[in-house]
Design an enzyme around this catalytic site. Structure first.
Site, PDB file in Angstrom:
ATOM      1  N   LEU A 113      -0.908 -10.458   7.565  1.00 29.48           N
ATOM      2  CA  LEU A 113      -1.879 -10.836   6.529  1.00 29.48           C
ATOM      3  C   LEU A 113      -3.075  -9.882   6.489  1.00 29.48           C
ATOM      4  O   LEU A 113      -4.228 -10.308   6.410  1.00 29.48           O
ATOM      5  CB  LEU A 113      -2.340 -12.279   6.744  1.00 29.48           C
ATOM      6  CG  LEU A 113      -1.296 -13.330   6.359  1.00 29.48           C
ATOM      7  CD1 LEU A 113      -1.705 -14.722   6.851  1.00 29.48           C
ATOM      8  CD2 LEU A 113      -1.076 -13.361   4.837  1.00 29.48           C
TER       9      LEU A 113
ATOM     10  N   MET B 293      -3.127  -5.652   2.373  1.00 31.13           N
ATOM     11  CA  MET B 293      -1.950  -5.498   1.516  1.00 31.13           C
ATOM     12  C   MET B 293      -1.089  -6.763   1.540  1.00 31.13           C
ATOM     13  O   MET B 293      -0.624  -7.235   0.513  1.00 31.13           O
ATOM     14  CB  MET B 293      -1.108  -4.294   1.972  1.00 31.13           C
ATOM     15  CG  MET B 293      -1.713  -2.954   1.648  1.00 31.13           C
ATOM     16  SD  MET B 293      -1.849  -2.647  -0.126  1.00 31.13           S
ATOM     17  CE  MET B 293      -0.162  -2.247  -0.543  1.00 31.13           C
ATOM     18  N   GLY B 294      -0.881  -7.311   2.727  1.00 37.34           N
ATOM     19  CA  GLY B 294      -0.057  -8.504   2.871  1.00 37.34           C
ATOM     20  C   GLY B 294      -0.633  -9.684   2.108  1.00 37.34           C
ATOM     21  O   GLY B 294       0.082 -10.384   1.376  1.00 37.34           O
TER      22      GLY B 294
ATOM     23  N   LYS C 296       1.674  -2.721  10.419  1.00 37.19           N
ATOM     24  CA  LYS C 296       1.522  -1.293  10.751  1.00 37.19           C
ATOM     25  C   LYS C 296       2.879  -0.693  11.076  1.00 37.19           C
ATOM     26  O   LYS C 296       3.642  -1.275  11.854  1.00 37.19           O
ATOM     27  CB  LYS C 296       0.616  -1.201  11.987  1.00 37.19           C
ATOM     28  CG  LYS C 296      -0.432  -0.170  11.880  1.00 37.19           C
ATOM     29  CD  LYS C 296      -1.355  -0.226  13.065  1.00 37.19           C
ATOM     30  CE  LYS C 296      -1.789   1.205  13.246  1.00 37.19           C
ATOM     31  NZ  LYS C 296      -1.969   1.696  14.503  1.00 37.19           N
TER      32      LYS C 296
ATOM     33  N   SER D  50       3.620   0.847  -3.495  1.00 37.40           N
ATOM     34  CA  SER D  50       2.430   1.657  -3.757  1.00 37.40           C
ATOM     35  C   SER D  50       1.495   0.966  -4.730  1.00 37.40           C
ATOM     36  O   SER D  50       1.931   0.259  -5.629  1.00 37.40           O
ATOM     37  CB  SER D  50       2.828   3.007  -4.345  1.00 37.40           C
ATOM     38  OG  SER D  50       1.660   3.725  -4.686  1.00 37.40           O
ATOM     39  N   GLY D  51       0.211   1.224  -4.510  1.00 41.54           N
ATOM     40  CA  GLY D  51      -0.771   0.709  -5.462  1.00 41.54           C
ATOM     41  C   GLY D  51      -2.033   0.188  -4.802  1.00 41.54           C
ATOM     42  O   GLY D  51      -2.913  -0.325  -5.477  1.00 41.54           O
ATOM     43  N   GLY D  52      -2.073   0.309  -3.470  1.00 38.82           N
ATOM     44  CA  GLY D  52      -3.252  -0.177  -2.774  1.00 38.82           C
ATOM     45  C   GLY D  52      -3.416  -1.674  -2.954  1.00 38.82           C
ATOM     46  O   GLY D  52      -2.496  -2.356  -3.433  1.00 38.82           O
TER      47      GLY D  52
ATOM     48  N   LYS E  24       9.095   6.745  -1.098  1.00 40.44           N
ATOM     49  CA  LYS E  24       7.660   6.417  -0.961  1.00 40.44           C
ATOM     50  C   LYS E  24       6.927   7.524  -0.198  1.00 40.44           C
ATOM     51  O   LYS E  24       5.784   7.872  -0.518  1.00 40.44           O
ATOM     52  CB  LYS E  24       7.478   5.062  -0.264  1.00 40.44           C
ATOM     53  CG  LYS E  24       6.014   4.710   0.028  1.00 40.44           C
ATOM     54  CD  LYS E  24       5.207   4.619  -1.251  1.00 40.44           C
ATOM     55  CE  LYS E  24       3.735   4.300  -1.156  1.00 40.44           C
ATOM     56  NZ  LYS E  24       2.945   4.439  -0.024  1.00 40.44           N
TER      57      LYS E  24
ATOM     58  N   HIS F  55       6.384  10.271  -2.593  1.00 38.86           N
ATOM     59  CA  HIS F  55       5.307   9.811  -3.474  1.00 38.86           C
ATOM     60  C   HIS F  55       3.969  10.154  -2.812  1.00 38.86           C
ATOM     61  O   HIS F  55       3.060  10.703  -3.444  1.00 38.86           O
ATOM     62  CB  HIS F  55       5.444   8.294  -3.697  1.00 38.86           C
ATOM     63  CG  HIS F  55       4.213   7.626  -4.250  1.00 38.86           C
ATOM     64  ND1 HIS F  55       3.088   7.389  -3.487  1.00 38.86           N
ATOM     65  CD2 HIS F  55       3.908   7.151  -5.487  1.00 38.86           C
ATOM     66  CE1 HIS F  55       2.170   6.810  -4.221  1.00 38.86           C
ATOM     67  NE2 HIS F  55       2.644   6.655  -5.443  1.00 38.86           N
ATOM     68  N   ASN F  56       3.850   9.858  -1.541  1.00 39.26           N
ATOM     69  CA  ASN F  56       2.583  10.124  -0.855  1.00 39.26           C
ATOM     70  C   ASN F  56       2.326  11.621  -0.703  1.00 39.26           C
ATOM     71  O   ASN F  56       1.176  12.063  -0.784  1.00 39.26           O
ATOM     72  CB  ASN F  56       2.562   9.441   0.517  1.00 39.26           C
ATOM     73  CG  ASN F  56       2.284   7.958   0.393  1.00 39.26           C
ATOM     74  OD1 ASN F  56       2.559   7.352  -0.644  1.00 39.26           O
ATOM     75  ND2 ASN F  56       1.753   7.357   1.435  1.00 39.26           N
TER      76      ASN F  56
ATOM     77  N   GLU G 219       1.000  12.553  -3.862  1.00 41.79           N
ATOM     78  CA  GLU G 219      -0.353  11.961  -3.913  1.00 41.79           C
ATOM     79  C   GLU G 219      -1.371  12.890  -3.207  1.00 41.79           C
ATOM     80  O   GLU G 219      -2.438  13.185  -3.754  1.00 41.79           O
ATOM     81  CB  GLU G 219      -0.284  10.587  -3.229  1.00 41.79           C
ATOM     82  CG  GLU G 219      -1.597   9.904  -2.932  1.00 41.79           C
ATOM     83  CD  GLU G 219      -1.370   8.615  -2.115  1.00 41.79           C
ATOM     84  OE1 GLU G 219      -0.568   7.758  -2.540  1.00 41.79           O
ATOM     85  OE2 GLU G 219      -1.987   8.473  -1.040  1.00 41.79           O
TER      86      GLU G 219
ATOM     87  N   ARG H 144      14.473  42.296  10.439  1.00 44.74           N
ATOM     88  CA  ARG H 144      15.242  41.446  11.367  1.00 44.74           C
ATOM     89  C   ARG H 144      16.395  42.229  11.975  1.00 44.74           C
ATOM     90  O   ARG H 144      16.700  42.129  13.158  1.00 44.74           O
ATOM     91  CB  ARG H 144      15.788  40.211  10.631  1.00 44.74           C
ATOM     92  CG  ARG H 144      14.719  39.222  10.187  1.00 44.74           C
ATOM     93  CD  ARG H 144      15.316  38.065   9.385  1.00 44.74           C
ATOM     94  NE  ARG H 144      16.111  37.199  10.232  1.00 44.74           N
ATOM     95  CZ  ARG H 144      17.413  36.948  10.061  1.00 44.74           C
ATOM     96  NH1 ARG H 144      18.061  37.519   9.065  1.00 44.74           N
ATOM     97  NH2 ARG H 144      18.055  36.140  10.879  1.00 44.74           N
TER      98      ARG H 144
ATOM     99  N   HIS I 147      20.113  41.356  13.454  1.00 41.77           N
ATOM    100  CA  HIS I 147      20.448  40.072  12.830  1.00 41.77           C
ATOM    101  C   HIS I 147      21.377  40.213  11.624  1.00 41.77           C
ATOM    102  O   HIS I 147      21.784  39.217  11.054  1.00 41.77           O
ATOM    103  CB  HIS I 147      19.172  39.331  12.426  1.00 41.77           C
ATOM    104  CG  HIS I 147      18.353  38.914  13.614  1.00 41.77           C
ATOM    105  ND1 HIS I 147      18.800  38.003  14.539  1.00 41.77           N
ATOM    106  CD2 HIS I 147      17.129  39.326  14.044  1.00 41.77           C
ATOM    107  CE1 HIS I 147      17.880  37.844  15.479  1.00 41.77           C
ATOM    108  NE2 HIS I 147      16.857  38.635  15.199  1.00 41.77           N
TER     109      HIS I 147
HETATM  110  C1  6PG Z   1      -0.124   3.907  -1.936  1.00 40.19           C
HETATM  111  C2  6PG Z   1      -0.837   4.752  -0.932  1.00 40.19           C
HETATM  112  C3  6PG Z   1      -0.971   4.031   0.350  1.00 40.19           C
HETATM  113  C4  6PG Z   1      -2.025   4.614   1.281  1.00 40.19           C
HETATM  114  C5  6PG Z   1      -1.737   5.994   1.736  1.00 40.19           C
HETATM  115  C6  6PG Z   1      -2.977   6.637   2.302  1.00 40.19           C
HETATM  116  O1  6PG Z   1       0.843   4.411  -2.460  1.00 40.19           O
HETATM  117  O2  6PG Z   1      -0.560   2.794  -2.177  1.00 40.19           O
HETATM  118  O3  6PG Z   1      -0.129   5.938  -0.722  1.00 40.19           O
HETATM  119  O4  6PG Z   1       0.294   3.912   0.909  1.00 40.19           O
HETATM  120  O5  6PG Z   1      -3.238   4.591   0.639  1.00 40.19           O
HETATM  121  O6  6PG Z   1      -0.777   5.928   2.711  1.00 40.19           O
HETATM  122  O7  6PG Z   1      -2.551   7.668   3.048  1.00 40.19           O
HETATM  123  P1  6PG Z   1      -3.476   8.549   3.934  1.00 40.19           P
HETATM  124  O8  6PG Z   1      -4.336   7.623   4.754  1.00 40.19           O
HETATM  125  O9  6PG Z   1      -2.514   9.326   4.756  1.00 40.19           O
HETATM  126  O10 6PG Z   1      -4.278   9.376   2.991  1.00 40.19           O
END
Ligand code: 6PG
Length: 466
Positions: free
Chosen positions: A9, A12-13, A74, A127-129, A181, A184-185, A188, A444, A450
């Site tokens: 909890l 995010m949870g 975590k 994803s989405g905080g 994911k 995605h990061n 990001e 090389r 090589h």
């Molecule tokens: C998301 C974010 C989320 C998190 C990142 C932050 O998609 O909602 O990516 O997962 O904010 O993991 O990553 P760092 O702390 O490595 O910048």
């Protein structure tokens, strides 16, 4: 009996279960620290369909069979530990879904281990905080179709909605969800880096104030650059610090943190042999930022010549907007290439166009440009890096002079621009038939025998150099 259970909890949870409950499901919740469970049930969860548990056996027994249990904890050892605690009480056909930012090899391992007990397992990228979790995240589930079938309705209902449908779709087999994911990061990180570089140029070359930068970002956000990260960036630039009344960016220390997903992206790209320089340098740039003391000392030891504020402001801002668009294209090109390769190597069977669709809403990298990338893939689904397409090349060649211009100015003003440079170098390399790798091959062969291939005949050759 409750429809679904959630362990963890944290922010995010809590938001995710509020979203789930709001969509008509009854939810059992459990947290390692019992007081958090009580606190949630008695406050945010009060008057809603939640049951809190302090004992994991009671938690499991409160769930409808087959049980569906979300882990929002975590990543790493805590996930193994919770699975270990659940195992004595769950049974064949039950489902565990790890919705954290787990490194995909861990997901593969856990899937294999749990298969022996007949436990279904999904690795789900979310994803989405916190606001996404509450109002509709982008959801990237991977694992067996059978496992997905148990929760598909619920996941689709709680996901963000766009004109192209809900942002949740079965991503692929095995750890495909967590893999996607992770990429995605990685993207990001790159997008954040590129926007930060644009900000740096605006403040150091054009000497713009935070408010002026905010205005420009806001305008960009109304055009092709429209994205979640652009939107939060203009809001950040306008934000004042309570204590000093200065723009808050001016009082935030320039040391960027990271939790590992960007680094894993760079590592995996290297392992797979797929070039992703813009994704890697976004991580390295955060690393450099961390050495604040060294940077301060060194900056005092050299004198950078002082250049007057740049005069052609309007033109530079236009070129900067184009440079960002070019860079964003390169970030997605590299990220998608890594996914394409991983999909083959790890048998994920990922539909990339569908991934781009579910990134359109809820997630951190949602951006107007995703529609363009989907158009490109619609013409050729095998376009592994989005480059081999007339529209792509027309778009990029229309912006290449801008990014060259911006890179040169940045260098003149001593402004580091990792994202812009690597984007350009990646593009230049990809559209160049003759790279100097022939000399590398010769070197090389010179020092290590090589061997090399020739351009004029088949075979493997070695020269006696001395
Ligand atoms: C998301 C974010 C989320 C998190 C990142 C932050 O998609 O909602 O990516 O997962 O904010 O993991 O990553 P760092 O702390 O490595 O910048």
């Amino acid at each position: 009996m409750n429809d679904i259970g959630l362990i963890g909890l944290g922010v995010m949870g809590r938001n995710l279960v509020l979203n789930i409950e709001d969509n008509g499901y009854s939810v059992s919740v459990f947290n390692h620290t019992s007081s958090k469970t009580q606190d949630f049930v008695n406050n945010e969860g009060k008057g809603h369909n939640f049951s809190g548990f302090c004992d994991i056996e009671d938690f499991v027994n409160s769930l409808e069979r087959p049980r569906k249990i979300i882990l929002m904890i975590k990543p790493g050892e805590p996930v193994d530990s919770v699975i270990g605690q659940l195992l004595p009480y769950i049974e064949e056909g039950d489902l565990i879904m790890d919705c954290g930012n787990t490194h995909f090899p861990d997901t593969t391992r856990r899937m294999d281990e749990l298969k022996e007990n007949g436990i279904l397992y999904l690795g789900v990228g979310v994803s989405g905080g916190e606001s996404g979790a509450l109002n509709g995240p982008s959801i990237m589930p991977g694992g067996s179709r059978e496992a997905y079938g148990l929760v598909e309705d619920m996941l689709v209902k709680i996901a963000a909605n766009t004109e192209d449908g809900r942002c949740c779709s079965y991503v692929g087999d095995g750890a495909a969800g967590h893999f996607v994911k992770m990429i995605h990061n990685g993207i990001e990180y790159g997008m954040m880096q590129a926007i930060s570089e644009a900000y740096d140029i605006m403040r150091k070359v054009l000497k713009l104030s935070s408010e002026e930068i905010a205005k420009e970002f806001e305008m960009w956000n109304e055009g092709e650059l429209s994205s979640y990260l652009m939107e939060i960036s203009y809001k950040i630039m306008n934000f004042k610090d309570d204590e000093t009344n200065k723009p808050i960016v001016d009082v935030i220390l320039d040391k960027a943190g990271q939790k590992g997903t960007g680094k894993w992206t760079a590592q995996v790209a290297l392992d797979l042999g797929i070039p992703a320089p813009s994704l890697s340098t976004a991580v390295e740039s955060r690393e450099i930022s961390f050495f604040k003391e060294d940077r301060r000392n060194l900056s005092n030891m050299i004198s950078k010549y002082d250049i007057e504020a740049f005069s052609d402001r309007e033109n530079l801002l236009k070129e900067l907007e184009n440079a960002l668009l070019f860079t964003n294209f390169m970030l997605f090109s590299q990220g998608i290439w890594v996914i394409s390769e991983a999909s083959k190597v790890y048998n994920f069977n990922i539909d990339i166009s569908e991934v781009l669709r579910i990134w359109k809403g809820g997630c951190i990298i949602r951006a107007e440009m995703l529609d363009f990338f989907r158009e490109i893939l619609a013409e050729d689904n095998e376009n592994i890096n989005l480059l081999n397409n007339e529209k792509s090349l027309t778009f990029l060649m229309g912006k290449v002079n801008s990014i060259k211009y911006i890179s040169n100015i940045a260098m003149d003003y001593y402004v580091p621009t990792f994202a812009f440079h690597t984007a350009l170098d990646y593009f230049y390399s990809m559209v160049e038939e003759n790279l100097p790798a022939n000399l590398i091959q010769a070197q090389r062969d010179f020092f290590g025998a090589h061997t090399y291939n020739r351009i004029d005949k088949e075979g493997v050759f070695h020269t006696c150099w001395e």
